[in-house]
Design a protein around this motif. Structure first.
Motif, short mmCIF file in Angstrom:
data_model
loop_
_atom_site.label_atom_id
_atom_site.label_comp_id
_atom_site.label_asym_id
_atom_site.label_seq_id
_atom_site.Cartn_x
_atom_site.Cartn_y
_atom_site.Cartn_z
N ALA A 165 20.05 -3.57 -29.37
CA ALA A 165 20.94 -4.25 -28.42
C ALA A 165 22.34 -3.65 -28.45
N PRO A 167 25.00 -1.07 -27.72
CA PRO A 167 25.14 0.08 -26.83
C PRO A 167 25.36 1.35 -27.66
N ILE A 169 26.60 4.19 -27.14
CA ILE A 169 27.88 4.90 -27.07
C ILE A 169 28.93 4.19 -27.93
N ILE A 321 19.75 15.10 -26.21
CA ILE A 321 20.68 14.50 -25.25
C ILE A 321 21.76 13.71 -25.98
N PHE A 328 29.98 15.80 -26.09
CA PHE A 328 30.70 15.60 -24.84
C PHE A 328 31.94 14.73 -25.06
N PHE A 329 31.84 13.77 -25.97
CA PHE A 329 32.99 12.93 -26.26
C PHE A 329 33.83 13.47 -27.41
N MET A 366 19.46 21.38 -20.46
CA MET A 366 18.50 20.83 -19.52
C MET A 366 17.13 21.46 -19.71
N ASN A 373 9.93 17.50 -22.60
CA ASN A 373 9.28 16.46 -21.80
C ASN A 373 7.96 16.95 -21.21
N THR B 174 14.68 13.09 -15.76
CA THR B 174 14.89 12.46 -17.06
C THR B 174 15.38 13.48 -18.09
N THR B 176 17.70 15.61 -17.44
CA THR B 176 19.05 16.01 -17.07
C THR B 176 20.01 14.86 -17.32
N PRO B 177 20.65 14.84 -18.49
CA PRO B 177 21.60 13.75 -18.75
C PRO B 177 22.80 13.85 -17.82
N TYR B 225 19.65 10.22 -13.32
CA TYR B 225 19.10 10.18 -14.68
C TYR B 225 18.21 8.96 -14.87
N TRP B 283 20.97 1.13 -20.66
CA TRP B 283 21.08 2.60 -20.60
C TRP B 283 22.18 2.99 -19.65
N LEU B 285 24.84 1.63 -19.21
CA LEU B 285 26.13 1.47 -19.85
C LEU B 285 26.62 2.79 -20.42
N THR B 286 25.73 3.49 -21.15
CA THR B 286 26.10 4.81 -21.66
C THR B 286 26.44 5.73 -20.50
N VAL B 289 29.88 5.13 -19.15
CA VAL B 289 30.93 5.72 -19.96
C VAL B 289 31.07 7.21 -19.67
N ILE B 290 29.92 7.90 -19.62
CA ILE B 290 29.97 9.35 -19.38
C ILE B 290 30.52 9.64 -17.99
N ALA B 323 29.58 -5.77 -23.43
CA ALA B 323 28.42 -4.88 -23.46
C ALA B 323 27.21 -5.59 -24.05
N VAL B 324 27.41 -6.23 -25.19
CA VAL B 324 26.31 -6.92 -25.85
C VAL B 324 25.77 -8.04 -24.96
N VAL B 327 23.59 -6.57 -22.25
CA VAL B 327 22.29 -6.15 -22.79
C VAL B 327 21.39 -7.35 -23.02
N LEU B 328 21.92 -8.37 -23.69
CA LEU B 328 21.07 -9.50 -24.06
C LEU B 328 20.64 -10.30 -22.84
N GLN B 331 17.90 -8.54 -21.06
CA GLN B 331 16.63 -8.68 -21.79
C GLN B 331 16.01 -10.04 -21.50
#
Lengths: 386, 348
Positions: A165, A167, A169, A321, A328-329, A366, A373, B174, B176-177, B225, B283, B285-286, B289-290, B323-324, B327-328, B331
């Motif tokens: 749960a 995150p 990041i 990844i 990246f960060f 990639m 995959n 999938t 390719t981030p 993605y 997911w 969420l990440t 951020v990016i 964030a939490v 997520v919760l 779910q």
């Protein structure tokens, strides 16, 4: 000297990769010739997707292995006048060695091509090993949780869900900072997480050979000796022989990646065990009087290998990844490091003027993940056939 | 059903309590507090000055007590200096010592002050979440329908050429981030040196008004993605449904193929993807951020990065609470929705 044209750049790059082509040809040739005797790996050669994925993965594996022969310049060497040089730029006059920057120079006048090649080594040093550790942790905890159930299962599942749960990041930002490294938390986490592979192997040998104490003692003794030696070096950087060590910033990256991946593996293993433990052969084993760990490790685990192998391939890709995300960060690994995530991060600042430093590592990452995959897809298809 | 939801909510509360404590613990570690003291006070503080600064600002209490105060179940600390001025956890901004409430934690909806932005955390989080909400909305609008269409098209004739092509496409997405596809998109569509110059490589102007030009690339980057995974799940689910007995019966009755797909198969095939889409939020969420970092869009993800890299404790804690929570709750919704959608599962 004149700058190279795009065709010439491509030809030069193909030439630089010669050792990789030879190794790939040998591997694929031999495996194809003996594919009927190679089990699941051999069957991969019947599926187009699988073979494409395998080729891509092996390309990067061999690139990492032969990186020293492939690179045209040292990945950290700065050559003045080559700052943000375009692909195919010739070296300034009076320079020894290779005459061109094949894919141009980055913001600090380093060779993009060589950094990309060395980046493969950085990534492939961490990703598969971290995935393997995550699997060891997940399997060691998932087997008893699924098999025994009860309070153990409830507690472990709760902890796994707790980590899931979180995150990813945020976890990285909290864990992978110099301040946290100073408190020693990564070392404690490593101390706990790195115990699991040793525990796994010891239980594995003990369950198999406990009726033959001599053999058991040899196996367990060897595992403990080797394992604890590596353990002292990797987790505490206190190897008595001074051979094995892990730089603190790599350790923290490694530990956090294992920590993020292990709960998912745990859930997968637990789910499979819940399914398999109702089978007749498990009941037969119980009737024969086999111990619970023997049943878990030598009856259930081998029968769960199909989905686990497939997930292993996928998870290496996912770990790659994640490592890229960390880079990246700008977290964890040193800023000089040629790993792909950091290189993309450096390149993105000048992306709209000089896109060439960021693109090669992006495509490299990639293609490696795509290869993994596709490989997983091919393996899944072939393992479902029988 | 009521008991099921109640139990899930209970577990959820326990989980969020544990998670917030972990975040609290990690942000309030000794070196972090020392860094905070030096950034707030003076960079050249001696160790003794750091200790006294931490003591003055209430950081010297045991961590569990401070966690309780932050949560709002313990009264906030107050402290009277030698000259009679009273400082305290609940005293900041316009609130004086007389009017200050006894409790001020997140249970009282007091999220505290950001040390970097010098603003109320609640107002920062509010604006930023709004901006991210716009981004998420467009991502969902693009991602979900296209993923479902790809999945259904691929799954309705398993093994066909369409299936092969679409499956390979979804595997490729999938792999390719966001930070890879974003870099490629910016180069191709926005780079001033090479490229098509169709869109803008920065979404900073989208904060004032979303246009096609400044918002396409971030949305596309994020949607791509997540799309592959949903499409693959939809494909698997669709392929399974298409082999079911009732589909064969429908075919034997002479129902046309489009009718079978739309009227008979689709509904049952969309149960599994629903769960996957809901679980995709964490997911995303990440991804947020990016993408927000890459495209310089100052939403929630960008704030999280700022809070984390500047060790803005209150802001980071509130970000993690949000964030939490996301997520919760997703779910929970996915669990409940799954039970509702799938008639084969009946809760006792």
């Amino acid at each position: 000297m004149d700058p190279l044209s795009w065709g010439a750049i491509l030809a030069q790059m193909l030439l630089q990769f010669t050792p990789v082509w030879i190794a790939l040809a040998v591997t694929l040739g031999i495996s194809r010739a003996y594919k009927r005797r190679l089990g699941l790996y051999g069957k991969l050669y019947d599926s187009g997707i699988g073979i494409a994925g395998f080729t891509l993965v092996m390309f990067w594996v061999y690139t990492a292995v032969f990186a020293n022969m492939i690179i045209t310049h040292e990945p950290l060497t700065v050559i003045s006048g080559m700052k943000n040089a375009l692909p195919g730029s010739p070296m300034p006059d009076g320079h020894e060695g290779y005459g061109y920057y094949l894919l141009g120079g980055d913001n600090l006048a380093r060779d993009v091509f060589s950094r990309m090649v060395m980046g493969a080594r950085e990534v492939l040093k961490i990703a598969p090993a971290a995935t393997l550790f995550a699997f060891m942790v997940g399997i060691t905890l998932g087997l008893p949780a699924g098999y025994f159930g009860g309070f153990l299962d409830t507690a472990l599942s709760f902890i796994a869900n707790l980590v899931l749960a979180f995150p990813v990041i945020l976890l990285f930002y909290l864990l992978v900072t110099p301040e946290i490294v100073a408190t020693g938390i990564p070392t404690y986490m490593a101390a706990v997480l790195f115990l699991f592979p040793i525990a796994f192997l010891v239980v594995l040998w003990n369950a198999r050979f406990f009726t033959q104490p001599m053999v058991r003692n040899i196996y367990v003794g060897l595992t403990l000796a080797l394992g604890l030696w590596l353990y002292s070096g990797l987790a505490f950087n206190a190897d008595p022989l001074g051979v094995v060590s892990m730089p603190p910033n790599v350790l923290i990256v490694f530990v956090s990646v294992v920590f993020v991946n292990a709960p998912t593996v745990f859930r997968i293993v637990r789910g499979i065990v819940l399914d398999i433990k109702t089978r007749d052969y498990v009941a037969a084993g119980q009737t024969r009087g086999e111990g619970p760990w023997y049943i878990m490790l030598w009856e259930i685990l081998p029968n769960a290998r199909g989905p686990l192998i497939v997930d292993f391939c996928l998870r290496i890709g996912y770990t790659t990844i994640l490592l890229g995300t960390l880079g990246f960060f700008g977290l964890g690994v040193s800023p000089e490091s040629p790993d792909w995530g950091s290189t993309i991060n450096e390149g993105r600042r000048l992306l709209s003027i000089y896109p060439h430093p960021a693109l090669p590592p992006a495509f490299a990452l990639m293609s490696l993940v795509l290869g993994l995959n596709l490989l997983a897809d091919g393996l899944r298809e072939e393992s479902l056939k029988d | 059903m009521a008991f099921f939801i109640l139990r899930r909510v209970g577990v959820m509360l326990l989980t969020s309590l544990c998670l917030t404590f972990i975040v609290f613990f990690l942000t309030n570690l000794e070196p972090n507090l020392e860094k905070l003291a030096k950034t707030q006070g003076n960079a050249r503080m001696t160790d003794a000055e750091v200790t006294s600064w931490l003591d003055r600002n209430g950081y010297a209490q045991p961590m569990v007590l401070r966690y309780g105060e932050w949560l709002g179940v313990l009264p906030g600390w107050t402290r009277e200096a030698e000259d009679g001025t009273v400082t305290g956890r609940c005293i900041h901004g316009t609130v004086t010592a007389e009017t200050a409430p006894r409790f001020c934690g997140i249970l009282q909806l007091d999220f505290g002050q950001s040390t970097v932005f010098r603003e109320e955390v609640s107002s920062i989080i509010g604006t930023r979440l709004g901006l991210t909400g716009i981004l998420m909305f467009w991502v969902m609008v693009v991602m979900v329908p296209s993923a479902l269409i790809i999945g259904v098209l691929a799954g309705m004739r398993e093994g066909s050429r369409t299936d092969r092509a679409l499956s390979t496409f979804s595997i490729a997405t999938t792999a390719t981030p966001e930070y890879v596809s974003g870099v490629i998109f910016i180069t191709v569509f926005a780079s001033s040196a090479v490229g098509l110059k169709w869109f803008k490589g920065s979404a900073a102007s989208a904060m004032d008004g979303v246009t096609f030009e400044n918002f396409t690339l971030p949305v596309l980057t994020m949607a791509l993605y997540g799309m592959g995974y949903i499409a693959r799940m939809t494909r698997a689910s669709m392929a399974e449904v298409m082999t079911a007995q009732y589909i064969r019966t429908a075919r034997l009755k002479g129902v046309s193929f489009p009718n079978i797909v739309v009227k008979h198969a689709l509904r049952n095939a969309l149960i599994a993807p629903f769960t996957v889409i809901m679980l995709q939020f964490p997911w995303l969420l990440t991804g947020v951020v990016i993408v927000e970092t890459l495209f310089n869009y100052k939403g929630f993800g960008w704030t999280l990065v700022q809070a984390a890299s500047n060790n803005d404790i209150e802001l980071l804690l509130s970000c993690s609470v949000v964030a939490v929570f996301v997520v919760l709750v997703t779910q929970l919704i996915s669990d409940i929705g799954y039970v509702y959608l799938n008639p084969r599962i009946r809760m006792a």
